[in-house]
Design an enzyme around this catalytic site. Structure first.
Site, PDB file in Angstrom:
ATOM      1  N   GLN A  93      -6.674   8.198   4.633  1.00 49.41           N
ATOM      2  CA  GLN A  93      -5.574   8.161   5.616  1.00 49.41           C
ATOM      3  C   GLN A  93      -4.207   7.963   4.978  1.00 49.41           C
ATOM      4  OE1 GLN A  93      -7.123   5.492   9.169  1.00 49.41           O
ATOM      5  NE2 GLN A  93      -8.228   5.101   7.285  1.00 49.41           N
ATOM      6  N   ARG A  94      -4.201   7.463   3.747  1.00 51.22           N
ATOM      7  CA  ARG A  94      -2.925   7.171   3.086  1.00 51.22           C
ATOM      8  C   ARG A  94      -2.557   8.204   2.040  1.00 51.22           C
ATOM      9  NH1 ARG A  94      -3.427   0.959   1.644  1.00 51.22           N
ATOM     10  NH2 ARG A  94      -3.267   1.764  -0.462  1.00 51.22           N
ATOM     11  N   GLY A 118       0.839  -1.199   0.000  1.00 51.49           N
ATOM     12  CA  GLY A 118       0.000   0.000   0.000  1.00 51.49           C
ATOM     13  C   GLY A 118       0.873   1.248   0.000  1.00 51.49           C
ATOM     14  N   GLU A 176     -10.033  -1.319  11.380  1.00 47.16           N
ATOM     15  CA  GLU A 176     -10.670  -2.217  10.403  1.00 47.16           C
ATOM     16  C   GLU A 176     -10.460  -3.700  10.728  1.00 47.16           C
ATOM     17  OE1 GLU A 176      -8.738  -1.717   6.598  1.00 47.16           O
ATOM     18  OE2 GLU A 176      -6.769  -1.983   7.497  1.00 47.16           O
ATOM     19  N   HIS A 199      -8.901   5.098   2.452  1.00 45.73           N
ATOM     20  CA  HIS A 199      -7.632   5.504   1.848  1.00 45.73           C
ATOM     21  C   HIS A 199      -7.319   6.988   1.982  1.00 45.73           C
ATOM     22  CE1 HIS A 199      -8.551   1.565   0.303  1.00 45.73           C
ATOM     23  NE2 HIS A 199      -7.263   1.418   0.109  1.00 45.73           N
ATOM     24  N   ASP A 214       0.186   1.638   9.161  1.00 41.53           N
ATOM     25  CA  ASP A 214      -0.353   0.879  10.303  1.00 41.53           C
ATOM     26  C   ASP A 214       0.606   0.833  11.500  1.00 41.53           C
ATOM     27  OD1 ASP A 214      -2.432   0.414   8.604  1.00 41.53           O
ATOM     28  OD2 ASP A 214      -2.175  -1.762   8.481  1.00 41.53           O
ATOM     29  N   GLU A 245       5.562  -5.553   5.646  1.00 42.43           N
ATOM     30  CA  GLU A 245       5.920  -6.960   5.923  1.00 42.43           C
ATOM     31  C   GLU A 245       5.960  -7.816   4.661  1.00 42.43           C
ATOM     32  OE1 GLU A 245       2.800  -9.120   7.916  1.00 42.43           O
ATOM     33  OE2 GLU A 245       1.247  -7.899   7.002  1.00 42.43           O
TER      34      GLU A 245
HETATM   35  O1  F6P Z   1      -0.949  -0.457   4.265  1.00 41.80           O
HETATM   36  C1  F6P Z   1      -1.694  -1.276   5.127  1.00 41.80           C
HETATM   37  C2  F6P Z   1      -3.130  -0.995   4.905  1.00 41.80           C
HETATM   38  O2  F6P Z   1      -3.253   0.355   5.094  1.00 41.80           O
HETATM   39  C3  F6P Z   1      -4.078  -1.782   5.796  1.00 41.80           C
HETATM   40  O3  F6P Z   1      -4.437  -1.132   6.969  1.00 41.80           O
HETATM   41  C4  F6P Z   1      -5.258  -1.969   4.884  1.00 41.80           C
HETATM   42  O4  F6P Z   1      -5.981  -3.114   5.229  1.00 41.80           O
HETATM   43  C5  F6P Z   1      -4.644  -2.100   3.556  1.00 41.80           C
HETATM   44  O5  F6P Z   1      -3.497  -1.299   3.578  1.00 41.80           O
HETATM   45  C6  F6P Z   1      -5.580  -1.736   2.432  1.00 41.80           C
HETATM   46  O6  F6P Z   1      -4.858  -1.505   1.267  1.00 41.80           O
HETATM   47  P1  F6P Z   1      -5.405  -1.635  -0.227  1.00 41.80           P
HETATM   48  O7  F6P Z   1      -6.850  -1.317  -0.210  1.00 41.80           O
HETATM   49  O8  F6P Z   1      -4.585  -0.655  -0.967  1.00 41.80           O
HETATM   50  O9  F6P Z   1      -5.134  -3.030  -0.655  1.00 41.80           O
END
Ligand code: F6P
Length: 365
Positions: free
Chosen positions: A297-298, A31, A244, A295, A149, A125
């Site tokens: 948050q990202r 992610g 989540e 998303h 995370d 990871e």
């Molecule tokens: O990067 C980890 C994370 O943010 C998790 O908390 C979440 O479950 C996952 O990525 C979701 O990512 P995507 O929707 O991009 O697969």
């Protein structure tokens, strides 16, 4: 533990193998995360300062390595990216070892074709798990830990986490005023697959009335009883923050299971907040609403802390490569940047500190 990379940013880097400069490959996997571009910029700038290194960026994580898709990374192509969210290299959850396949030969082919001497994968990871396997197969690798995370072992904090916490805290602040105006229970679902770091930090910072995290399976009866008590004592609204990955104690509440998984076998999460909204309203009669931050948050620009951490990680990763500390990952230990064995860092996820949760719990009034 491997000792910290050299602390002096202007110190000359030692010779690469063969007493020459070297070509370094970078990739961003998993992610995306605010601060990825800051790491890329820092690796390139640290290496270029020495004059003997050149850089190639593989596109879309391990996919770019398997398919030999890459761009040249130069001072020009990495200029101005420090505050930018996302990753200029693109990312994916491609797994060279998915379904029992062995991608090592393909990786080797690409590295040899591009003249790459060492690889710096920036990821969580899964991406670093692939890195460890390649390292065991003799490919020179130094990892950089990334995840909003904050659940990666070996490092006190990952970059991107503070940005996610700030975004979630801002959202909780906003939800407070509307919750109060409507006398509602607001359920706020935040990210956190294995660990409740974002939920607990943002919940603590935002004054949440309940925080549900993966490390502590919850009992819906207890959650509901707590909200009833709170409302009976005169409060007309509540904020419930849920990660989540939080789940009810076995047999206490029906949840929706998503069976779709990614190349690393992780199910797609998101949805516990919707179930909670319904259950809370049904069981208490309090009007409830859910907000899934997802998303948001990202995305976007990293906060200053993440820019600084990502930059320090990038500089240290370049120095670790120059010193041939392969099979390691840069990490934050207290206020120091150190190197840790990838093997050690990936042994188990870093779960929430129980003391922090107990501190947050003091304010579930
Ligand atoms: O990067 C980890 C994370 O943010 C998790 O908390 C979440 O479950 C996952 O990525 C979701 O990512 P995507 O929707 O991009 O697969």
């Amino acid at each position: 533990m491997t000792p910290a990379a050299a602390p002096l940013p202007d110190a000359p880097l030692p010779d690469a193998p063969g007493g020459r400069g070297a070509r370094i490959g970078l990739l961003t996997g998993g992610g995306d995360c605010p601060g990825l571009n800051a790491v890329i910029r820092a690796v390139v700038r640290r290496g270029l300062a020495d004059g003997r290194y050149s850089f190639v960026g593989f596109l879309h994580g391990w996919a770019g390595v398997l398919e030999n898709q890459a761009i040249e990374l130069t001072r020009q192509s990495t200029a101005g990216i420090l505050p930018r969210g996302g990753t200029i290299l693109g990312t994916s959850r491609t797994n060279p070892y998915a379904g029992g396949s062995d991608g090592t030969a393909a990786v080797r082919r690409t590295l040899s074709d591009r003249g790459v001497d060492a690889l710096i994968p920036i990821g969580g990871e899964d991406t670093l798990g692939v890195a460890l396997r390649l390292h065991r197969d003799g490919i020179p690798i130094v990892g950089v830990p990334k995840t909003i995370d904050n659940d990666l072992g070996g490092t006190d904090v990952t970059f991107g986490f503070q940005t996610a916490v700030q975004i979630a805290t801002d959202a909780i602040d906003r939800l407070h005023t509307t919750a109060e105006s409507h006398n509602r229970v607001m359920v706020v679902e935040v990210m956190g697959r294995h660990a409740g770091w974002i939920a607990t930090h943002a919940g603590l910072a935002g004054g949440a009335d309940a925080i549900l995290v993966p490390e502590r399976p919850f009992d819906i009866d207890e959650v509901v009883a707590h909200l009833r008590r709170r409302h009976a004592s005169g409060r007309s609204f509540s904020i419930v923050v849920v990660a989540e990955g939080a789940a009810p104690r076995e047999g206490t509440m029906q949840t929706h299971e998503d069976t779709e998984t990614d190349a690393f076998g992780h199910p797609r999460l998101g949805g516990i907040g919707v179930t909670l909204e319904g259950e809370i309203e049904l069981r208490t009669g309090f009007e409830s609403r859910v907000t899934i931050l997802g998303h948001v948050q990202r995305g976007g620009t990293p906060v200053a802390f993440d820019r600084v951490l990502a930059t320090r990680f990038g500089v240290a990763a370049m120095e670790a490569v120059a010193r041939e500390r392969f099979g390691t990952m840069v990490a934050l230990s207290g206020t120091d940047i150190v190197g840790v064995e990838l093997e050690e860092a990936l042994r188990e996820p870093k779960l929430l500190d129980p003391e922090l949760y107990e501190t947050a719990e003091l304010f579930f009034g």
